[in-house]
Write a protein that holds these residues in place. Structure first.
Motif: not given
Length: 362
Positions: A253, A258, A320, A322-329
């Protein structure tokens, strides 16, 4: 088991928002304190031992019981509580306030998402141990505060708190190694040094254990003849792998980059100079778990470094961008931890003996 499931779900759902809600954090902390302080004597496999010792200690004219295996710091602590309160429930309540306050202070000073760190505190089963092992729970909690001073390079206060923690549980002295570790970086040379040290301890474990026990309080020698020295424990192998998976998650990540990019922001100023230390703690926790396959009693020492995963995992996840990437993780990690936790509660309810949970007034 329903109680713990509901607690985890509440903490997980209330952490979904990337922020630091003080009201829900305080509310959650009070709930954890109440469950720990108002528990019945049937909750926790070590609870009856602490009740028996507390009652016996109050009948003695001396400050400590020299025949007891409990450390002197804990004995003085229990004696002091008994002087004001003639009830072992007061011991549980005061211990709960101290432990949860220390844990929450450490989270407050180090975590981006307070609620998620509390979720991890329960989900990774630290809280269950706190419901049982009073002495080490106090020691671990003090260590969690000592880390704040380590991060701020206030070494005298760090050492003083670590020594104080050792008067409650001798094993806390292992956290003194955090001082040289805090001066290292996540780089090839530093990692090699830690790995070599772990391998050497694993190979020379037998002779080293005898040397260490010879310098420890006499009652620790009984561990050599108990199940505490059981070898090749599958749980310890699993515990050695999980920190490695977290390190892979951090790398995948881009956790360090970050955090460095966001360090100038006000909401990230807690991250100063401790990223490498926290990641090195994961390596140490993994190594100690690996060594614990030679003697499972070393599980107790793993906690002093592994506990910081409740900060590290939260920070990895919520840095993280990216909202989408953070939500998935978020979904993957949270689901895994809940399933892992519930599976152990269902198939191994005897661990920590916290099922069923009962309040003391029932």
């Amino acid at each position: 088991m329903t109680l713990y499931s509901g607690l985890m779900l509440f903490l997980a759902l209330s952490s979904a928002y990337k922020g630091r809600g003080k009201i829900k954090f305080v509310f959650s902390s009070v709930v954890l304190m109440c469950l720990m302080g108002f528990k019945d004597l049937t909750v926790g496999n070590d609870t009856p031992n602490y009740i028996e010792f507390f009652s016996r200690l109050q009948k003695l004219p001396s400050l400590i019981d020299k025949s007891s295996r409990f450390e002197k710091g804990y004995q003085i602590y229990a004696k002091f509580i008994g002087y004001f309160f003639n009830s072992y429930q007061a011991l549980f309540i005061i211990t709960a306030i101290i432990c949860i306050s220390c844990i929450c202070y450490g989270i407050y000073r180090n975590s981006i998402n307070w609620q998620y760190s509390l979720f991890l505190f329960v989900g990774l089963r630290f809280y269950y141990f706190f419901l049982s092992g009073l002495r080490q729970s106090i020691a671990v909690s003090i260590i969690f505060v000592a880390y704040v001073y380590l991060k701020e390079k206030k070494n005298i206060k760090f050492i003083a708190l670590t020594l104080l923690a050792s008067t409650f549980h001798f094993s806390a002295l292992i956290f003194l190694f955090a001082l040289p570790v805090s001066k290292m970086k996540i780089e090839k040379q530093g990692i090699i040094k830690i790995v070599i040290s772990i391998v050497c301890v694993y190979i020379l474990f037998g002779p080293l254990l005898n040397i260490i026990l010879s310098h420890m309080p006499a009652y620790y020698s009984h561990y050599l003849t108990t199940d505490a020295t059981s070898a090749n424990n599958m749980a310890d192998f699993i515990n050695a792998i999980i920190p490695c998976l977290i390190l892979l998650l951090a790398a995948f990540t881009g956790y360090r980059s970050n955090s460095e990019n966001n360090k100038s922001g006000d909401s990230y100023n807690f991250l100063y100079c401790d990223l490498d230390t926290q990641l090195l703690f994961l390596i140490i926790a993994s190594g100690l778990s690996f060594i614990a396959t030679r003697a499972s009693i070393l599980d107790r020492m793993v906690q002093y470094y592994w506990l910081f995963s409740i900060i590290t995992i939260s920070n990895i996840l919520f840095t993280i961008k990216d909202n989408r990437k953070r939500t998935i993780w978020y979904f993957i990690i949270t689901s895994f931890i809940i399933v892992y936790n519930l599976a152990i509660l269902f198939f191994r309810p005897q661990w920590n003996a916290i099922i069923p949970y009962k309040f003391f007034w029932k």
